[in-house]
Design an enzyme around this catalytic site. Structure first.
Site, PDB file in Angstrom:
ATOM      1  N   LYS A  13       0.841  -1.202   0.000  1.00  0.00           N
ATOM      2  CA  LYS A  13       0.000   0.000   0.000  1.00  0.00           C
ATOM      3  C   LYS A  13       0.876   1.252   0.000  1.00  0.00           C
ATOM      4  O   LYS A  13       0.591   2.219  -0.709  1.00  0.00           O
ATOM      5  CB  LYS A  13      -0.918  -0.001   1.224  1.00  0.00           C
ATOM      6  CG  LYS A  13      -1.839   1.208   1.285  1.00  0.00           C
ATOM      7  CD  LYS A  13      -2.664   1.237   2.555  1.00  0.00           C
ATOM      8  CE  LYS A  13      -3.738   0.196   2.585  1.00  0.00           C
ATOM      9  NZ  LYS A  13      -4.661   0.391   3.738  1.00  0.00           N
ATOM     10  N   ASP A  74      -7.675   4.297   5.087  1.00  0.00           N
ATOM     11  CA  ASP A  74      -8.256   3.004   5.411  1.00  0.00           C
ATOM     12  C   ASP A  74      -9.096   2.617   4.211  1.00  0.00           C
ATOM     13  O   ASP A  74      -9.835   3.441   3.670  1.00  0.00           O
ATOM     14  CB  ASP A  74      -9.108   3.066   6.681  1.00  0.00           C
ATOM     15  CG  ASP A  74      -9.498   1.672   7.156  1.00  0.00           C
ATOM     16  OD1 ASP A  74      -8.648   0.759   7.059  1.00  0.00           O
ATOM     17  OD2 ASP A  74     -10.635   1.485   7.626  1.00  0.00           O
ATOM     18  N   PHE A 157      -2.645  -6.130  -4.667  1.00  0.00           N
ATOM     19  CA  PHE A 157      -2.682  -6.927  -3.435  1.00  0.00           C
ATOM     20  C   PHE A 157      -4.124  -6.950  -2.941  1.00  0.00           C
ATOM     21  O   PHE A 157      -5.029  -6.397  -3.571  1.00  0.00           O
ATOM     22  CB  PHE A 157      -1.739  -6.321  -2.379  1.00  0.00           C
ATOM     23  CG  PHE A 157      -2.041  -4.891  -2.033  1.00  0.00           C
ATOM     24  CD1 PHE A 157      -2.792  -4.567  -0.921  1.00  0.00           C
ATOM     25  CD2 PHE A 157      -1.568  -3.857  -2.834  1.00  0.00           C
ATOM     26  CE1 PHE A 157      -3.070  -3.248  -0.610  1.00  0.00           C
ATOM     27  CE2 PHE A 157      -1.840  -2.530  -2.524  1.00  0.00           C
ATOM     28  CZ  PHE A 157      -2.600  -2.228  -1.402  1.00  0.00           C
ATOM     29  N   TYR A 159      -7.771  -7.654  -2.448  1.00  0.00           N
ATOM     30  CA  TYR A 159      -8.844  -8.226  -3.265  1.00  0.00           C
ATOM     31  C   TYR A 159      -8.696  -7.905  -4.751  1.00  0.00           C
ATOM     32  O   TYR A 159      -9.593  -8.207  -5.536  1.00  0.00           O
ATOM     33  CB  TYR A 159     -10.208  -7.733  -2.748  1.00  0.00           C
ATOM     34  CG  TYR A 159     -10.509  -8.180  -1.333  1.00  0.00           C
ATOM     35  CD1 TYR A 159     -11.224  -9.345  -1.092  1.00  0.00           C
ATOM     36  CD2 TYR A 159     -10.067  -7.436  -0.237  1.00  0.00           C
ATOM     37  CE1 TYR A 159     -11.496  -9.763   0.207  1.00  0.00           C
ATOM     38  CE2 TYR A 159     -10.328  -7.847   1.060  1.00  0.00           C
ATOM     39  CZ  TYR A 159     -11.042  -9.012   1.284  1.00  0.00           C
ATOM     40  OH  TYR A 159     -11.304  -9.436   2.555  1.00  0.00           O
ATOM     41  N   ARG A 186      -7.885   4.570  -4.276  1.00  0.00           N
ATOM     42  CA  ARG A 186      -6.839   5.361  -3.625  1.00  0.00           C
ATOM     43  C   ARG A 186      -6.444   6.550  -4.492  1.00  0.00           C
ATOM     44  O   ARG A 186      -6.212   7.645  -4.000  1.00  0.00           O
ATOM     45  CB  ARG A 186      -5.613   4.493  -3.325  1.00  0.00           C
ATOM     46  CG  ARG A 186      -5.814   3.579  -2.153  1.00  0.00           C
ATOM     47  CD  ARG A 186      -4.526   2.915  -1.685  1.00  0.00           C
ATOM     48  NE  ARG A 186      -4.884   1.808  -0.819  1.00  0.00           N
ATOM     49  CZ  ARG A 186      -5.124   0.572  -1.243  1.00  0.00           C
ATOM     50  NH1 ARG A 186      -4.976   0.276  -2.525  1.00  0.00           N
ATOM     51  NH2 ARG A 186      -5.475  -0.363  -0.409  1.00  0.00           N
TER      52      ARG A 186
END
Length: 202
Positions: A13, A74, A157, A159, A186
């Protein structure tokens, strides 16, 4: 050069967030650092009921501990046939360990009897920017699509291997990084934060 802390320990991430910020114009005066670049500090568990609550809590902890402006996110997947779950529980859907394969396998098992036309879902990202002066901004990005019956692809990464974005036949894990960043949840969330990020370096 203004330092901004990305408050994440998820290496994949962190790489994605850094990549998105680096590809965006007008952030040349910003140096992005991760939690590995600052002294360790206690991190509260993610106990919020919403993505926004968890993102804000992480960013506030990071600012309090380091004095740096901090961005935290998140994110997760909301499956319509599962009433929006796993949602904020996405990273630990199959248990305490953050096992991507176990998580997506459980989701596929839970929707095994759902007709294809009802396999709609959305990736959701809440991103928070908290400044040392107490200023807080929280934004939300959503990326709608459907679930594939089997994992496909090796990029990304979580799902990504079972999420097919709207208008696509490829899963998120089959998209090249730059292509994904431009349209992902994102990417959409961080784009909304850009005016505040630019202001930090002025």
């Amino acid at each position: 050069m203004t330092q901004v802390l990305l408050a994440s320990r998820n290496a994949k991430k962190l790489e994605e967030l850094r990549r998105i910020l680096a590809s965006t114009a007008d952030t040349a005066g910003i140096e992005v650092v991760g939690l590995a670049d600052v002294p360790p500090f206690p991190e509260a568990p993610e106990t919020g009921a919403t993505f926004e609550e968890n993102a804000l809590a992480k960013a506030r902890d990071a600012v309090a501990a380091t004095g740096l402006p901090a961005v935290a996110d998140d994110s997760g997947i909301a499956v319509d046939a599962l009433n929006g779950m796993p949602g904020v529980l996405s990273a630990r859907w199959a248990g305490g360990a953050k096992d991507d394969l176990a998580n997506l396998t459980l989701v596929l098992e839970q929707v095994a009897d759902v007709p294809d036309e009802r396999l709609t879902a959305a990736f959701v990202c809440a991103a928070a920017l908290v400044r040392p002066d107490g200023t807080e901004v929280v934004v939300r990005g959503e990326w709608r699509g459907t679930l594939a019956r089997k994992p496909r692809g090796t990029n990304g990464f979580g799902y990504d291997p079972i999420f097919v974005p709207e208008g696509e036949t490829r899963t998120s894990a089959e998209l090249p990084a730059a292509e994904k960043d431009a349209i992902s949840h994102r990417g959409r969330a961080l784009t909304q934060l850009l005016p505040q990020l630019r202001a930090l370096s002025m």
